[in-house]
Design a protein around this motif. Structure first.
Motif, mmCIF file in Angstrom:
data_model
loop_
_atom_site.group_PDB
_atom_site.id
_atom_site.type_symbol
_atom_site.label_atom_id
_atom_site.label_comp_id
_atom_site.label_asym_id
_atom_site.label_seq_id
_atom_site.Cartn_x
_atom_site.Cartn_y
_atom_site.Cartn_z
ATOM 1 N N SER A 201 -4.187 11.983 10.714
ATOM 2 C CA SER A 201 -5.251 11.667 11.863
ATOM 3 C C SER A 201 -4.869 10.135 12.457
ATOM 4 N N ARG A 202 -4.415 9.192 11.335
ATOM 5 C CA ARG A 202 -4.231 7.715 11.727
ATOM 6 C C ARG A 202 -3.018 7.599 12.575
ATOM 7 N N ILE A 203 -2.130 8.592 12.375
ATOM 8 C CA ILE A 203 -0.716 8.406 12.935
ATOM 9 C C ILE A 203 -1.136 9.037 14.352
ATOM 10 N N THR B 42 11.945 9.549 1.026
ATOM 11 C CA THR B 42 12.014 8.760 2.167
ATOM 12 C C THR B 42 11.381 8.835 3.190
ATOM 13 N N ALA B 43 11.207 10.078 3.390
ATOM 14 C CA ALA B 43 10.258 10.423 4.893
ATOM 15 C C ALA B 43 8.797 10.144 4.194
ATOM 16 N N LEU B 44 8.357 10.442 3.016
ATOM 17 C CA LEU B 44 7.134 10.238 2.797
ATOM 18 C C LEU B 44 6.532 8.767 2.852
ATOM 19 N N LEU B 45 7.575 7.857 2.308
ATOM 20 C CA LEU B 45 7.101 6.592 2.286
ATOM 21 C C LEU B 45 7.300 5.965 3.887
ATOM 22 N N ALA B 46 8.303 6.477 4.722
ATOM 23 C CA ALA B 46 7.969 6.300 6.291
ATOM 24 C C ALA B 46 6.695 6.559 6.570
ATOM 25 N N ARG C 294 3.689 4.383 5.794
ATOM 26 C CA ARG C 294 3.852 2.968 6.588
ATOM 27 C C ARG C 294 3.230 3.236 7.855
ATOM 28 N N MET C 295 3.574 4.572 8.217
ATOM 29 C CA MET C 295 3.129 4.518 9.717
ATOM 30 C C MET C 295 1.719 4.695 9.799
ATOM 31 N N SER C 296 1.213 5.081 8.667
ATOM 32 C CA SER C 296 -0.506 5.420 8.646
ATOM 33 C C SER C 296 -1.114 4.447 7.795
ATOM 34 N N SER C 297 -0.486 3.287 7.235
ATOM 35 C CA SER C 297 -1.246 2.335 6.636
ATOM 36 C C SER C 297 -2.519 1.989 7.116
ATOM 37 N N PHE D 203 0.801 -1.154 -0.140
ATOM 38 C CA PHE D 203 -0.106 0.172 -0.170
ATOM 39 C C PHE D 203 0.793 1.328 -0.048
ATOM 40 N N ALA D 204 1.868 1.255 1.070
ATOM 41 C CA ALA D 204 2.837 2.394 0.996
ATOM 42 C C ALA D 204 3.345 2.803 -0.478
ATOM 43 N N LEU D 205 3.995 1.723 -1.118
ATOM 44 C CA LEU D 205 4.660 2.045 -2.356
ATOM 45 C C LEU D 205 3.828 2.509 -3.284
ATOM 46 N N ALA D 206 2.460 1.854 -3.511
ATOM 47 C CA ALA D 206 1.400 2.330 -4.440
ATOM 48 C C ALA D 206 0.984 3.735 -3.921
ATOM 49 N N ASP D 207 0.838 4.095 -2.619
ATOM 50 C CA ASP D 207 0.595 5.454 -2.369
ATOM 51 C C ASP D 207 1.709 6.333 -2.876
#
Length: 245
Positions: free
Chosen positions: A236-238, A183-187, A190-193, A154-158
């Protein structure tokens, strides 16, 4: 945080050894081991620690200086600069920050920047995008829709979705900025998947579909609003995760 034991010792022939020294010291500075205003250990101690040549160590210091982390002062030594000087738009510095994990304040700062830049990119894309851009955005959306079990997928597609919006904007600075913070966006993604929550997953996919529809319709205002909303949804999810942990 990196340590001497995990870092190991370098030999003169190690590829990009000065980059590895710079990374270790950069992570330690960002992590607070060396605080702003403090001096780094003297050169002899650094050479003994890392097992590199004086040339390699000085190249590492040049790298850290260019990124705003340190400054060398005559008769004083090498001093850590205040965090106001640290260049978080530098890909390496962001990577070092990510390696430590994000604190919630940094995540909020990142979201603020993304809302400003990516909303403008979405608005520009609504005016300049090509049919190929729309097709790529819908492929990214399909990947996100299908990623119901893998946070990484999901993170990679996002990430690919947001990078495509940047390219579709036609603005070279927006594209460059997106690459720097990748790099920061991907992290952050992932945190908010949302993949472990069916309703959240559906809401995220719908929010991204809203962005595509607005861009395809040429509605710049709606595209910008939809982009700000989806970034806020992820934040909001994070925040919920941070308060519940």
């Amino acid at each position: 945080m990196a340590s001497e034991a995990s870092f190991g010792r370098f030999t003169e022939g190690t590829l990009s050894s000065h980059d590895q020294v710079a990374r270790t010291l950069g992570v330690e500075i960002l992590g607070g081991l060396y605080k702003p205003g403090e001096k780094l250990p003297v050169e002899a101690d650094m050479l003994a620690r890392f097992g590199v040549s004086r040339t390699v160590l000085r190249e590492a210091f040049k790298t850290l200086t260019a990124k705003g982390l340190i400054v060398s002062k005559t008769r004083v030594g090498t001093v850590v600069l205040d965090s106001a000087h640290w260049n978080f738009f530098d890909a390496a510095v962001l990577g070092w920050k990510v390696s430590q994990g994000f604190d919630i304040a940094f995540v909020r700062d990142l979201a603020d920047v993304r809302r400003a830049i990516e909303a403008a990119a979405a608005a520009a894309a609504a005016k300049r995008c090509s049919p190929e851009d729309i097709a790529e955005l819908r492929r990214c959306l399909a990947r996100m829709d299908a990623a119901t079990a893998s946070a990484s997928d999901f993170a990679l597609a996002d990430l690919d979705f947001h990078k495509t919006v940047g390219r579709a904007s036609g603005n070279v600075l927006m594209r460059s900025l997106a690459a720097v913070v990748e790099t920061a966006l991907l992290a952050s993604f992932r945190m908010s998947s949302p993949v472990r929550e069916a309703e959240e997953h559906a809401a995220s996919v719908a929010g991204h579909r809203r962005i595509i529809d607005a861009i395809e319709a040429g509605d710049a205002d709606e595209a910008a609003t939809a982009m700000r909303d989806i970034i806020g949804h992820g934040l909001s999810r994070i925040e919920r995760g941070a308060t519940s942990s």
